[in-house]
Structure formats: C-alpha cells, structure tokens
Design a protein around this motif. Structure first.
Motif, short mmCIF file in Angstrom:
data_model
loop_
_atom_site.label_atom_id
_atom_site.label_comp_id
_atom_site.label_asym_id
_atom_site.label_seq_id
_atom_site.Cartn_x
_atom_site.Cartn_y
_atom_site.Cartn_z
N SER A 240 0.83 -1.17 0.07
CA SER A 240 -0.03 -0.08 0.06
C SER A 240 0.83 1.25 -0.01
N THR A 241 0.28 2.58 -0.33
CA THR A 241 1.35 3.61 -0.56
C THR A 241 0.21 4.77 0.00
N VAL A 242 0.71 5.65 0.80
CA VAL A 242 -0.13 6.95 1.19
C VAL A 242 0.83 7.92 1.14
N ARG A 243 0.44 8.73 0.07
CA ARG A 243 1.42 9.82 -0.27
C ARG A 243 0.76 11.39 -0.40
N ALA A 244 1.21 12.20 0.48
CA ALA A 244 0.93 13.42 0.80
C ALA A 244 1.20 14.47 -0.50
N THR A 245 0.43 15.27 -1.28
CA THR A 245 0.54 15.82 -2.49
C THR A 245 1.17 17.30 -2.23
N PHE A 246 0.84 17.75 -0.91
CA PHE A 246 1.49 19.13 -0.66
C PHE A 246 2.58 19.14 -0.11
N HIS A 247 3.28 20.41 -0.39
CA HIS A 247 4.84 20.21 0.12
C HIS A 247 4.97 20.72 1.52
N ARG A 248 6.17 20.10 1.99
CA ARG A 248 6.38 20.47 3.30
C ARG A 248 6.44 21.86 3.86
N TYR A 249 6.65 22.83 2.96
CA TYR A 249 6.64 24.17 3.20
C TYR A 249 5.36 24.49 3.76
N VAL A 250 4.36 24.05 3.09
CA VAL A 250 2.92 24.40 3.47
C VAL A 250 2.56 23.84 4.97
N ILE A 251 2.88 22.70 5.16
CA ILE A 251 3.04 22.13 6.47
C ILE A 251 3.62 20.88 6.61
N ASP A 252 4.39 20.64 7.41
CA ASP A 252 5.12 19.28 7.43
C ASP A 252 4.45 18.00 7.75
N ALA A 253 3.97 17.15 7.24
CA ALA A 253 3.09 15.96 7.51
C ALA A 253 4.00 14.96 8.56
#
Length: 267
Positions: free
Chosen positions: A58-71
């Motif tokens: 399985s994969t779970v991927r954040a599409t937003f950049h870490r400068y938006v907020i760091d997941a």
C-alpha cells in the motif's frame, strides 16, 4: 488539489511518502520568497524510486509540499531533536537555515491551525485508516516511511550523511527482527554506507505509529539524494543509472520486510 493519494495493496506493508509532494496553494505560494519557491527540501523522486519494487504494498502519499506544513512533524509543535537544528511544523527556514518566507509573511498561529485541519490531519487520517485496514486483514501492519535528503547539510549535520539512514526511534518503533533484517541488507550493499538511529532516528510518523505491542511496526528510511539524483541542486533530476542500482537494494529491503512480516504473523 487532492491532499493525499492512497493506493491499497494486498500485503501487510505500507509505504509512506510525506515529503514528495510539490503542490502549494496560490495564496501560500505568494508568501514564499524566491528561495522558498525553489522547494529545495523536497524528497525528490522518492515515490518514483520505490515504484513497482514490491507488488502488493500500500502507499499513502501527501501531495502538498512540506513548506505548506510538514506531515512528518508533531502537530503539537514539539521538536523531533531538542537541542539540534531542525525544521518546524511549518518551516521558518530551509535546511540551510535560510529564510523561505517574504518579509512580513511568516505563517502565524492561525495559519498553523488552518493548515493542520486542511493538510496535516487528512494525510494522517488516511494513513491511520490504511494502517488499521492492513492490521485487520493481516494481524499486523508495517509502515515503511520513505525519505531522502541532501548528503551534505552543515546546518543539520557535520560531514557526509550515510546513504542508508534507518530510523526506529532507538529500537522502540518496530520489532528487532524488522530492524535487523533491514540493517543486514543496507550494511551489505556494496558502494553504500549505512547507519541505524544515527542523525535521523525516525520522524513523528515513525514515533507516533510504531507500536510493536499493538502489532504496528514503523521504520523510517532516509536516503541520501546523491544515491539516486544526477545532482543535489536544481533541477534535482532523477539519475536512471544511479536509481536502478539503488533500487535493487531497496527491492531486497522490501522483500525481506515482507518475509519478516510472515514470520511475525505466525508467532
């Protein structure tokens, strides 16, 4: 913009990608300075690096950049490495300690609250749901959190970083069998060096979800970008030759995790 991409697999292994996303909403992009808009601290091409290595994960991927907020940071704002240089939940600087926001545009506490709800929380809700689904199906879940970073960053560490940086939060986030199995492959990889719980011991994701007593194991792999990029500077191009060599070892790592999962599941 989709906040998170989830692909459900048939194995008890989940690959997490909190830092490969480059999406930045326009209202946030306009507040970044020229340095920030380079998005230099992206985990460049790491999702591509792992793609297809182990069918069924399985994969779970954040599409937003870490400068938006760091997941991969504590939503309460706690530091991962007290007393050492690091970046925050919403970074104020890049990994070199240089400002990324325009004058007067530094994110506020209100921005943090909004971005936690809009970005950080949905990513972790999706990750939590997938962990629970996998554990229910297999009796255990193994989260392998995928990262990369430049090999030389004096602001964060001295000298050159090892190519394979395995983090288990000092042995608490996963079973010894998993850590040992991953370590055997990494330390035996010719032409590379490795460390377990060195400068990077696992981020908030690894520390938060890794609960071996509850049959949830988490391990972080931080790779040097020199191991798979043509250059660790813009345009951060993927190097097919380097990547294919590295992918053979990463495939071995994922396969041995799958084998270890079977052994742990039979206990």
């Amino acid at each position: 913009m989709s906040i998170v991409e989830v692909k459900q697999g048939s194995l008890p292994i989940i690959l997490g990608f909190p830092h490969t996303g480059t999406d930045v909403p326009a209202e946030i992009w306009s507040r970044l300075n020229e340095n920030g808009q380079r998005l230099a601290d992206t985990d460049w091409h790491v999702d591509q690096l792992y793609d297809g290595l182990l069918p069924g994960v399985s994969t779970v991927r954040a599409t937003f950049h870490r400068y938006v907020i760091d997941a991969n940071r504590d939503p309460a704002g706690g530091s991962l490495y007290p007393g050492q240089n690091t970046t925050a939940l919403i970074p104020e600087t890049d990994f070199d300690g240089k400002a990324i926001w325009r004058d007067g545009e530094m994110p506020t506490s209100a921005d943090t609250k909004l971005r936690l709800e809009r970005f950080h929380r949905p990513y972790h809700e999706a990750l939590f749901d997938e962990i629970q689904r996998v554990r229910k199906t297999h009796g255990l879940a193994i989260l392998y959190d995928c990262h990369s970073i430049r090999s030389h960053i004096p602001f964060l560490f001295a000298g050159k970083l090892p190519d394979f940086n395995i983090g288990t939060n000092e042995g608490t986030s996963c079973s010894p069998e998993i850590a040992s199995a991953v370590g055997r492959i990494a330390f035996a990889a010719r032409g590379y060096d490795a460390v377990i719980n060195g400068r990077f011991k696992g981020g908030w994701t690894t520390r938060h979800y890794g609960k071996p007593s509850s049959n949830i194991h988490a391990i972080q792999m931080e790779l040097t970008q020199s191991s798979h990029l043509a250059t660790e500077a813009p345009p951060f191009d993927y190097d097919e030759g380097k990547a294919e060599k590295l992918r053979r070892h990463l495939k071995d790592i994922l396969e041995i995790i799958a084998q270890t999962a079977i052994k742990l599941g039979s206990k």
